[in-house]
Design a protein around this motif. Structure first.
Motif, PDB file in Angstrom:
ATOM      1  N   UNK A   1      -4.807  -0.801 -52.933  1.00  0.00           N
ATOM      2  CA  UNK A   1      -5.718  -0.291 -52.011  1.00  0.00           C
ATOM      3  C   UNK A   1      -5.612   1.864 -51.449  1.00  0.00           C
ATOM      4  N   UNK A   2      -4.171   1.284 -50.510  1.00  0.00           N
ATOM      5  CA  UNK A   2      -4.141   2.602 -50.294  1.00  0.00           C
ATOM      6  C   UNK A   2      -4.070   3.751 -51.510  1.00  0.00           C
ATOM      7  N   UNK A   3      -3.313   3.924 -52.692  1.00  0.00           N
ATOM      8  CA  UNK A   3      -4.015   4.872 -53.939  1.00  0.00           C
ATOM      9  C   UNK A   3      -5.221   4.870 -54.035  1.00  0.00           C
ATOM     10  N   UNK A   4      -5.867   3.788 -53.908  1.00  0.00           N
ATOM     11  CA  UNK A   4      -7.505   3.677 -54.218  1.00  0.00           C
ATOM     12  C   UNK A   4      -8.283   5.014 -52.970  1.00  0.00           C
ATOM     13  N   UNK A   5      -8.121   4.510 -51.890  1.00  0.00           N
ATOM     14  CA  UNK A   5      -8.292   5.313 -50.785  1.00  0.00           C
ATOM     15  C   UNK A   5      -7.707   6.694 -50.675  1.00  0.00           C
ATOM     16  N   UNK A   6      -6.951   7.321 -51.417  1.00  0.00           N
ATOM     17  CA  UNK A   6      -5.947   7.644 -51.523  1.00  0.00           C
ATOM     18  C   UNK A   6      -7.053   9.223 -52.567  1.00  0.00           C
ATOM     19  N   UNK A   7      -7.449   9.038 -53.205  1.00  0.00           N
ATOM     20  CA  UNK A   7      -7.820   9.141 -54.742  1.00  0.00           C
ATOM     21  C   UNK A   7      -9.409   8.993 -54.345  1.00  0.00           C
ATOM     22  N   UNK A   8      -9.806   8.833 -53.303  1.00  0.00           N
ATOM     23  CA  UNK A   8     -11.577   9.028 -53.175  1.00  0.00           C
ATOM     24  C   UNK A   8     -10.975   9.983 -51.981  1.00  0.00           C
ATOM     25  N   UNK A   9     -10.761  10.533 -51.035  1.00  0.00           N
ATOM     26  CA  UNK A   9     -10.573  11.016 -49.484  1.00  0.00           C
ATOM     27  C   UNK A   9     -10.059  12.615 -50.058  1.00  0.00           C
ATOM     28  N   UNK A  10      -9.403  12.422 -51.743  1.00  0.00           N
ATOM     29  CA  UNK A  10      -8.427  13.735 -52.753  1.00  0.00           C
ATOM     30  C   UNK A  10      -9.649  14.154 -52.995  1.00  0.00           C
ATOM     31  N   UNK A  11     -10.205  13.642 -53.851  1.00  0.00           N
ATOM     32  CA  UNK A  11     -11.617  13.796 -54.153  1.00  0.00           C
ATOM     33  C   UNK A  11     -12.170  14.734 -53.816  1.00  0.00           C
ATOM     34  N   UNK A  12     -12.911  13.994 -52.523  1.00  0.00           N
ATOM     35  CA  UNK A  12     -13.830  14.423 -51.573  1.00  0.00           C
ATOM     36  C   UNK A  12     -12.882  16.203 -51.434  1.00  0.00           C
ATOM     37  N   UNK A  13     -12.189  16.256 -51.186  1.00  0.00           N
ATOM     38  CA  UNK A  13     -11.362  17.182 -49.506  1.00  0.00           C
ATOM     39  C   UNK A  13     -11.298  18.010 -51.188  1.00  0.00           C
ATOM     40  N   UNK A  14     -11.087  17.567 -51.960  1.00  0.00           N
ATOM     41  CA  UNK A  14     -10.934  18.936 -53.351  1.00  0.00           C
ATOM     42  C   UNK A  14     -11.949  19.658 -53.520  1.00  0.00           C
ATOM     43  N   UNK A  15     -13.574  19.189 -53.563  1.00  0.00           N
ATOM     44  CA  UNK A  15     -14.659  18.765 -53.719  1.00  0.00           C
ATOM     45  C   UNK A  15     -15.224  21.075 -52.738  1.00  0.00           C
ATOM     46  N   UNK A  16     -14.697  20.207 -51.482  1.00  0.00           N
ATOM     47  CA  UNK A  16     -14.830  20.641 -49.962  1.00  0.00           C
ATOM     48  C   UNK A  16     -13.821  22.504 -50.154  1.00  0.00           C
ATOM     49  N   UNK A  17     -12.843  22.443 -50.451  1.00  0.00           N
ATOM     50  CA  UNK A  17     -12.052  23.410 -50.488  1.00  0.00           C
ATOM     51  C   UNK A  17     -12.392  24.092 -51.961  1.00  0.00           C
ATOM     52  N   UNK A  18     -13.031  23.475 -52.981  1.00  0.00           N
ATOM     53  CA  UNK A  18     -13.322  24.359 -54.110  1.00  0.00           C
ATOM     54  C   UNK A  18     -14.569  25.122 -53.491  1.00  0.00           C
ATOM     55  N   UNK A  19     -14.737  24.583 -52.221  1.00  0.00           N
ATOM     56  CA  UNK A  19     -16.465  25.446 -51.782  1.00  0.00           C
ATOM     57  C   UNK A  19     -16.183  26.618 -51.245  1.00  0.00           C
ATOM     58  N   UNK A  20     -14.923  26.213 -49.824  1.00  0.00           N
ATOM     59  CA  UNK A  20     -14.579  27.049 -49.531  1.00  0.00           C
ATOM     60  C   UNK A  20     -13.612  28.336 -50.187  1.00  0.00           C
ATOM     61  N   UNK A  21     -12.953  27.757 -51.540  1.00  0.00           N
ATOM     62  CA  UNK A  21     -11.946  28.955 -52.118  1.00  0.00           C
ATOM     63  C   UNK A  21     -13.255  29.898 -52.967  1.00  0.00           C
ATOM     64  N   UNK A  22     -14.471  29.326 -53.149  1.00  0.00           N
ATOM     65  CA  UNK A  22     -15.851  29.849 -54.326  1.00  0.00           C
ATOM     66  C   UNK A  22     -16.295  30.862 -53.208  1.00  0.00           C
ATOM     67  N   UNK A  23     -16.179  30.723 -51.840  1.00  0.00           N
ATOM     68  CA  UNK A  23     -16.996  31.213 -51.016  1.00  0.00           C
ATOM     69  C   UNK A  23     -15.736  32.849 -50.348  1.00  0.00           C
ATOM     70  N   UNK A  24     -15.044  32.817 -50.486  1.00  0.00           N
ATOM     71  CA  UNK A  24     -14.243  33.207 -49.517  1.00  0.00           C
ATOM     72  C   UNK A  24     -14.009  33.911 -50.877  1.00  0.00           C
ATOM     73  N   UNK A  25     -13.569  33.906 -51.602  1.00  0.00           N
ATOM     74  CA  UNK A  25     -13.102  35.246 -52.763  1.00  0.00           C
ATOM     75  C   UNK A  25     -14.064  35.783 -53.123  1.00  0.00           C
ATOM     76  N   UNK A  26     -15.366  35.105 -53.127  1.00  0.00           N
ATOM     77  CA  UNK A  26     -16.910  35.596 -53.065  1.00  0.00           C
ATOM     78  C   UNK A  26     -17.223  37.072 -51.971  1.00  0.00           C
ATOM     79  N   UNK A  27     -16.439  36.689 -50.559  1.00  0.00           N
ATOM     80  CA  UNK A  27     -16.638  37.800 -50.009  1.00  0.00           C
ATOM     81  C   UNK A  27     -15.535  38.828 -49.909  1.00  0.00           C
ATOM     82  N   UNK A  28     -14.441  38.551 -50.501  1.00  0.00           N
ATOM     83  CA  UNK A  28     -13.480  38.841 -50.418  1.00  0.00           C
ATOM     84  C   UNK A  28     -13.197  39.825 -51.378  1.00  0.00           C
ATOM     85  N   UNK A  29     -14.139  39.701 -52.027  1.00  0.00           N
ATOM     86  CA  UNK A  29     -14.546  40.918 -53.034  1.00  0.00           C
ATOM     87  C   UNK A  29     -15.854  42.201 -53.426  1.00  0.00           C
TER      88      UNK A  29
END
Length: 249
Positions: free
Chosen positions: A154-182
């Motif tokens: 159950x902890x593993x399933x929770x960790x997986x769900x959190x990781x996926x959501x967090x990864x989606x958020x960080x993808x947006x952060x990385x994308x916008x930061x990359x656009x601005x730095x260029x």
């Protein structure tokens, strides 16, 4: 002649009854000794053991002379005296008990969880208790391991769900930061700040990858690493996790 015939019939019937009784006692003795369940016979009045089978001796680690004539209290078998008193009370009220949960201590001090069954019997017109103890220690341990495994899943399933959501958020952060730095002619201080954002986002992505690996939702990948860097990162993570009461060297 009639009296002789009646006497002969009585003798025959008595002989047959004695034979049946002997056969019954022999069958009981064989079943008693061959049983894989620990069985004991004790006097009802004072609880002294009259007989125990081999399974009883194996379970508790005693030799027969150490048991016969002594009580469970003498041997310190019951871990909790309250359980022993409750069992005796139930026997007095109902004459028999089934699957009573009791915890015993062996000669070596090991704790064994058992299901105890007991009932009143008569041996030579003497009231006794026929007691059996089914050892369920290993079964309970396996059940506890299963529950722990289910918790970890159950902890593993929770960790997986959190990781996926967090990864989606960080993808947006990385994308916008990359656009601005260029952006051309960007202020140097702003560029350094964006580099820090990208570095932190990359670090966060690695953490989510570890969470997914922990939850077994992502296959582990092998690659060459600098051991010093790994230890440094690992130490930083542990330092935040362990707390002030543990020193990490």
């Amino acid at each position: 002649q009639a009296r002789d015939a009646a006497l002969h019939k009585e003798i025959v019937e008595r002989t047959r009854a004695e034979e049946e009784l002997n056969q019954s006692q022999e069958r009981f003795s064989k079943a008693f000794q061959a049983s894989s369940v620990a069985i004991a016979i004790s006097t009802q009045e004072d609880g002294h053991f009259v007989d125990v089978n081999e399974s009883f001796l194996r379970l508790f680690g005693y030799e027969r002379p150490e048991v016969i004539g002594r009580t469970a209290e003498d041997l310190g078998l019951w871990v909790q005296r309250e359980q022993h008193d409750k069992l005796l009370r139930l026997i007095r009220e109902k004459n028999s008990v089934r699957d009573f949960e009791g915890q015993f201590r062996t000669k070596k001090g090991e704790l064994r969880n058992t299901l105890v069954s007991a009932e009143l019997v008569e041996l030579g017109r003497r009231p006794c208790l026929l007691i059996s103890a089914l050892d369920v220690t290993e079964r309970l341990n396996l059940e506890a391991q299963l529950r722990q495994s289910q918790k970890m899943e159950a902890i593993g399933q929770l960790a997986a769900g959190v990781a996926h959501d967090f990864n989606n958020i960080m993808t947006i952060v990385q994308g916008h930061a990359s656009l601005v730095i260029s952006t051309p002619n960007l202020d140097e201080e702003m560029t350094d700040s964006l580099q820090q954002i990208l570095f932190a986002a990359d670090h966060a992505t690695n953490l989510t990858r570890q969470l997914l690996t922990f939850s077994r939702k992502q296959l582990a990948q092998l690659w060459l690493l600098n051991v010093n860097d790994v230890i440094k990162q690992f130490t930083q993570m542990l330092g935040r996790t362990l707390g002030d009461h543990i020193t990490l060297q």
